[in-house]
Design an enzyme around this catalytic site. Structure first.
Site, PDB file in Angstrom:
ATOM      1  N   HIS A 145     -43.454  -0.756  26.677  1.00 16.50           N
ATOM      2  CA  HIS A 145     -43.566  -0.156  25.297  1.00 16.50           C
ATOM      3  C   HIS A 145     -44.102   1.335  25.373  1.00 16.50           C
ATOM      4  CE1 HIS A 145     -44.379  -1.473  21.132  1.00 16.50           C
ATOM      5  NE2 HIS A 145     -44.444  -0.244  20.909  1.00 16.50           N
ATOM      6  N   ARG A 150     -38.877  -3.514  18.598  1.00 17.76           N
ATOM      7  CA  ARG A 150     -39.608  -4.525  18.880  1.00 17.76           C
ATOM      8  C   ARG A 150     -39.091  -5.446  19.073  1.00 17.76           C
ATOM      9  NH1 ARG A 150     -42.943  -0.939  17.967  1.00 17.76           N
ATOM     10  NH2 ARG A 150     -44.563  -0.806  16.251  1.00 17.76           N
TER      11      ARG A 150
HETATM   12  P1  NDP Z   1     -37.530   3.925   9.375  1.00 18.94           P
HETATM   13  O1  NDP Z   1     -38.390   3.044   8.391  1.00 18.94           O
HETATM   14  O2  NDP Z   1     -37.555   5.229   9.249  1.00 18.94           O
HETATM   15  O3  NDP Z   1     -36.076   3.343   9.914  1.00 18.94           O
HETATM   16  C1  NDP Z   1     -35.628   2.034   9.722  1.00 18.94           C
HETATM   17  C2  NDP Z   1     -34.228   2.012   9.969  1.00 18.94           C
HETATM   18  O4  NDP Z   1     -33.707   0.524   9.873  1.00 18.94           O
HETATM   19  C3  NDP Z   1     -33.504   2.379   8.231  1.00 18.94           C
HETATM   20  O5  NDP Z   1     -32.362   3.065   8.302  1.00 18.94           O
HETATM   21  C4  NDP Z   1     -33.252   1.090   7.585  1.00 18.94           C
HETATM   22  O6  NDP Z   1     -32.143   0.968   6.601  1.00 18.94           O
HETATM   23  C5  NDP Z   1     -32.984   0.410   8.611  1.00 18.94           C
HETATM   24  N1  NDP Z   1     -32.974  -1.211   8.437  1.00 18.94           N
HETATM   25  C6  NDP Z   1     -34.250  -1.754   8.083  1.00 18.94           C
HETATM   26  N2  NDP Z   1     -34.096  -3.268   7.915  1.00 18.94           N
HETATM   27  C7  NDP Z   1     -32.763  -3.418   7.940  1.00 18.94           C
HETATM   28  C8  NDP Z   1     -32.002  -4.463   7.834  1.00 18.94           C
HETATM   29  N3  NDP Z   1     -32.648  -5.480   7.611  1.00 18.94           N
HETATM   30  N4  NDP Z   1     -30.626  -4.483   8.213  1.00 18.94           N
HETATM   31  C9  NDP Z   1     -30.131  -3.104   8.538  1.00 18.94           C
HETATM   32  N5  NDP Z   1     -30.824  -1.955   8.543  1.00 18.94           N
HETATM   33  C10 NDP Z   1     -32.112  -2.089   8.401  1.00 18.94           C
HETATM   34  O7  NDP Z   1     -38.054   3.570  10.977  1.00 18.94           O
HETATM   35  P2  NDP Z   1     -38.319   4.417  12.237  1.00 18.94           P
HETATM   36  O8  NDP Z   1     -36.937   5.106  12.507  1.00 18.94           O
HETATM   37  O9  NDP Z   1     -39.331   5.680  11.795  1.00 18.94           O
HETATM   38  O10 NDP Z   1     -38.719   3.530  13.214  1.00 18.94           O
HETATM   39  C11 NDP Z   1     -38.060   2.305  13.669  1.00 18.94           C
HETATM   40  C12 NDP Z   1     -38.824   1.230  14.469  1.00 18.94           C
HETATM   41  O11 NDP Z   1     -39.254   1.947  15.920  1.00 18.94           O
HETATM   42  C13 NDP Z   1     -40.291   1.135  13.994  1.00 18.94           C
HETATM   43  O12 NDP Z   1     -40.482   0.481  12.961  1.00 18.94           O
HETATM   44  C14 NDP Z   1     -40.998   0.753  15.269  1.00 18.94           C
HETATM   45  O13 NDP Z   1     -41.008  -0.744  15.188  1.00 18.94           O
HETATM   46  C15 NDP Z   1     -40.339   1.214  16.357  1.00 18.94           C
HETATM   47  N6  NDP Z   1     -41.009   1.932  17.140  1.00 18.94           N
HETATM   48  C16 NDP Z   1     -40.908   1.769  18.712  1.00 18.94           C
HETATM   49  C17 NDP Z   1     -41.648   2.764  19.403  1.00 18.94           C
HETATM   50  C18 NDP Z   1     -41.730   2.475  20.925  1.00 18.94           C
HETATM   51  O14 NDP Z   1     -42.453   3.032  21.599  1.00 18.94           O
HETATM   52  N7  NDP Z   1     -41.099   1.278  21.384  1.00 18.94           N
HETATM   53  C19 NDP Z   1     -42.120   3.911  19.051  1.00 18.94           C
HETATM   54  C20 NDP Z   1     -41.865   3.924  17.544  1.00 18.94           C
HETATM   55  C21 NDP Z   1     -41.476   3.180  16.683  1.00 18.94           C
HETATM   56  P3  NDP Z   1     -32.020   2.061   5.085  1.00 18.94           P
HETATM   57  O15 NDP Z   1     -32.039   3.378   5.803  1.00 18.94           O
HETATM   58  O16 NDP Z   1     -31.416   1.460   4.337  1.00 18.94           O
HETATM   59  O17 NDP Z   1     -33.474   1.997   4.609  1.00 18.94           O
HETATM   60  C1  OXD Z   2     -44.972   2.587  17.056  1.00 19.28           C
HETATM   61  C2  OXD Z   2     -45.007   2.186  18.360  1.00 19.28           C
HETATM   62  O1  OXD Z   2     -44.527   1.828  16.070  1.00 19.28           O
HETATM   63  O2  OXD Z   2     -45.620   2.780  19.312  1.00 19.28           O
HETATM   64  O3  OXD Z   2     -45.197   3.965  16.868  1.00 19.28           O
HETATM   65  O4  OXD Z   2     -44.494   0.905  18.888  1.00 19.28           O
END
Ligand code: NDP
Ligand code: OXD
Length: 313
Positions: free
Chosen positions: A276, A228
């Protein structure tokens, strides 16, 4: 009982058609044509307008059409029902394709080769080996975990940073504030796959970039953000690219989307921009995935992608 599609970001009609195709026995409605609000059990959301979820007394769950739920969690007055996000192999594979593509693009010096090509120059650049390049993945969840494993298969040295401690075979893992500086200090290519939450908003700026490794074989650190835009600080990215703190960046997400026409990022020679598009939610696998979670919910089985509302992801 009905499923309500509420989307101002993506064309709701296409999503409704896909739900009707795979759930012919369910009634599918498109906001604002809610019909009898008592009949709505599930809402499927992408950028829903404020107020669209009020007065739904039999609502059982909110589903995000994407992996991210920041577009839902930004409203403090959400109905008190589970929030569920997309976590499926189609989306995960698409994201790992993007991450591998951009790590390799910087590793294989494609920006420099592009400049040479533009000048008609046949010039060979020294090429470091992948095993000499340290990639650091911020966020080791569904997407970060898969990308880290695939980067490892390519031969990179991979580390990951998460909120809570994690073990991933072959990956050096760090967590929390206490692990952050060590993680950054060993990283040549920083990949952001964090969710946008109050803790991560504005997290990645000049002080993070200045903490990245300066002794790497690529000649300067690289930043890749596919999560993001509000997690990074764009003015710091530009300043750090201009003063050499960063060598290059690949950005798929931005503080404001579409990226404004006057952003200096558009024309920066060391920036690769995509709109995006790193990992689209493909309608068929996404709808089938959501319907599977609804089926599980209805028979009392555990549902995948359940969001912890207190953490915000
Ligand atoms: P998950 O919820 O599976 O994983 C999030 C990870 O981030 C976890 O390892 C979590 O830690 C870590 N995390 C969260 N908060 C913190 C923090 N404050 N400090 C350190 N680590 C942190 O999410 P996804 O992997 O499924 O997706 C990640 C993001 O990718 C989505 O939220 C979305 O915004 C973005 N995205 C973008 C897309 C695009 O097209 N550009 C498409 C799809 C998604 P822990 O393991 O300890 O919980
Ligand atoms: C998602 C995205 O969050 O497309 O899946 O950004």
């Amino acid at each position: 009982m009905a499923i309500l599609i509420v989307s101002e970001g993506w064309n709701p009609q296409g999503w409704a058609d896909m739900f009707r195709r795979f759930a012919p026995d369910r009634e599918i409605r498109i906001w604002p044509d809610t019909g009898d609000r008592n009949g709505i059990e599930y809402a499927v959301l992408w950028m829903h307008p404020p107020g669209s979820l009020t007065g739904l007394p039999n609502l059982k769950a909110l589903f995000s059409l994407g992996a991210g739920v920041d577009h839902i969690m930004r409203y403090p007055d959400l109905p008190n029902v589970p929030v569920i996000r997309v976590a499926n192999s189609d989306l995960t594979n698409r994201m790992s394709e993007y991450v591998l593509l951009h790590v390799l693009l910087h590793h294989r010096q494609m920006l420099d080769y592009g400049r040479l090509q533009a000048r008609g120059r046949w010039h060979h650049l020294d090429q470091p080996a992948a095993c000499d390049v340290r990639v650091g993945v911020m966020g080791l969840g569904a997407l970060g975990g898969d990308a880290a494993a695939k980067l490892l298969m390519m031969g990179f040295q991979v580390a990951g940073w998460s909120r809570t401690p994690k073990t991933v075979v072959g990956v050096d893992t760090f967590s929390g504030n206490e692990g952050l500086q060590t993680f950054l200090g060993r990283t040549d290519i920083l990949v952001c796959l964090l969710p946008l939450t109050p803790e991560t908003r504005g997290l990645i700026g000049a002080s993070i970039f200045k903490s990245l490794a300066r002794d790497g074989v690529l000649g300067g650190p690289v930043f890749i953000n596919a999560a993001r835009g509000s997690i990074h600080v764009e003015s710091d990215i530009v300043a750090c690219l201009n003063d050499g703190t960063l060598k290059a960046a690949s950005l798929d997400v931005f503080e404001a989307e579409p990226l404004p026409a006057d952003s200096p990022l558009w024309s920066h020679p060391n920036v690769v921009i995509t709109p995006h598009a790193a990992a689209d939610s493909e309608p068929e696998p996404t709808v089938r995935h959501i319907l599977r979670q609804i089926d599980k919910m209805e028979v009392g089985h555990p549902v995948g992608g359940m969001v912890d509302r207190s953490r915000g992801y």
